[in-house]
Enzyme design. Structure first.
Site, PDB file in Angstrom:
ATOM      1  N   GLU A 201       1.356 -42.178 -29.951  1.00  0.00           N
ATOM      2  CA  GLU A 201       1.652 -42.242 -28.521  1.00  0.00           C
ATOM      3  C   GLU A 201       3.155 -42.444 -28.364  1.00  0.00           C
ATOM      4  O   GLU A 201       3.763 -43.210 -29.095  1.00  0.00           O
ATOM      5  CB  GLU A 201       0.901 -43.433 -27.898  1.00  0.00           C
ATOM      6  CG  GLU A 201       1.179 -43.664 -26.433  1.00  0.00           C
ATOM      7  CD  GLU A 201       0.443 -44.878 -25.887  1.00  0.00           C
ATOM      8  OE1 GLU A 201       0.352 -44.991 -24.651  1.00  0.00           O
ATOM      9  OE2 GLU A 201      -0.009 -45.740 -26.670  1.00  0.00           O
TER      10      GLU A 201
ATOM     11  N   HIS B 203       3.586 -50.764 -29.973  1.00  0.00           N
ATOM     12  CA  HIS B 203       2.362 -51.444 -30.380  1.00  0.00           C
ATOM     13  C   HIS B 203       1.583 -50.621 -31.395  1.00  0.00           C
ATOM     14  O   HIS B 203       1.794 -49.423 -31.539  1.00  0.00           O
ATOM     15  CB  HIS B 203       1.469 -51.790 -29.182  1.00  0.00           C
ATOM     16  CG  HIS B 203       0.922 -50.608 -28.431  1.00  0.00           C
ATOM     17  ND1 HIS B 203       1.537 -50.084 -27.321  1.00  0.00           N
ATOM     18  CD2 HIS B 203      -0.192 -49.851 -28.622  1.00  0.00           C
ATOM     19  CE1 HIS B 203       0.834 -49.062 -26.862  1.00  0.00           C
ATOM     20  NE2 HIS B 203      -0.226 -48.896 -27.637  1.00  0.00           N
TER      21      HIS B 203
ATOM     22  N   HIS C 256      -4.122 -45.844 -33.095  1.00  0.00           N
ATOM     23  CA  HIS C 256      -2.868 -45.117 -32.919  1.00  0.00           C
ATOM     24  C   HIS C 256      -1.670 -46.048 -33.000  1.00  0.00           C
ATOM     25  O   HIS C 256      -1.809 -47.269 -32.947  1.00  0.00           O
ATOM     26  CB  HIS C 256      -2.842 -44.329 -31.604  1.00  0.00           C
ATOM     27  CG  HIS C 256      -2.786 -45.162 -30.354  1.00  0.00           C
ATOM     28  ND1 HIS C 256      -3.912 -45.574 -29.676  1.00  0.00           N
ATOM     29  CD2 HIS C 256      -1.737 -45.657 -29.650  1.00  0.00           C
ATOM     30  CE1 HIS C 256      -3.556 -46.274 -28.613  1.00  0.00           C
ATOM     31  NE2 HIS C 256      -2.233 -46.347 -28.576  1.00  0.00           N
TER      32      HIS C 256
END
Length: 133
Positions: free
Chosen positions: A129, A7, A78
């Site tokens: 991430e 994502h 992010h």
């Protein structure tokens, strides 16, 4: 090692308004989910080839609150990549000279899977991430 983009996370000042924009464009959105351990409320926008994570501050010490102070209109926060083995990925990241945020120990992320974050100064100015697939 990286298997796919999971994502793109966007910090938003108005979670309902942001979700409604994507819904109006035909995207499916999740119900808001509070993640107190991360200081955020999230809504996932699901697309055929990826997801967008809408982030809104939860609590006074939310990192998203600090991000929105600097970027009042919101913005990309992010990127999240899936990895086959988070322990191996974490070692490779640190072997490359990049820093893991916090104490480097995986935390449970929004998908109930272990995650770590790499410092943006070590990844071309982008907070990244890594999530166990």
């Amino acid at each position: 090692m990286i298997t796919r983009l999971n994502h793109v996370a966007i910090a938003v000042p108005d979670l309902k308004k942001a979700a409604a924009q994507y819904e109006a464009l035909g995207a499916k959105t999740s119900a808001p989910q509070d993640l107190p351990e991360h200081g955020v409320t999230v809504v996932f926008v699901t697309l055929e080839n990826t997801k967008i994570e809408l982030l809104h501050p939860l609590g006074e010490n939310s990192p998203i609150g600090k991000f929105l102070e600097k970027n009042p209109a919101g913005g990309i926060h992010h990127l999240c990549f899936e990895v086959e083995n988070l322990e191996t990925a974490s070692k490779t990241i640190t072997d490359l000279g990049a820093r893991l945020l916090g104490n480097g120990t995986p935390a449970i992320g929004a998908h109930s899977k272990p995650v770590v974050f790499a410092h943006p100064k070590d990844f071309q100015g982008t907070l990244v991430e890594f999530e166990q697939s």
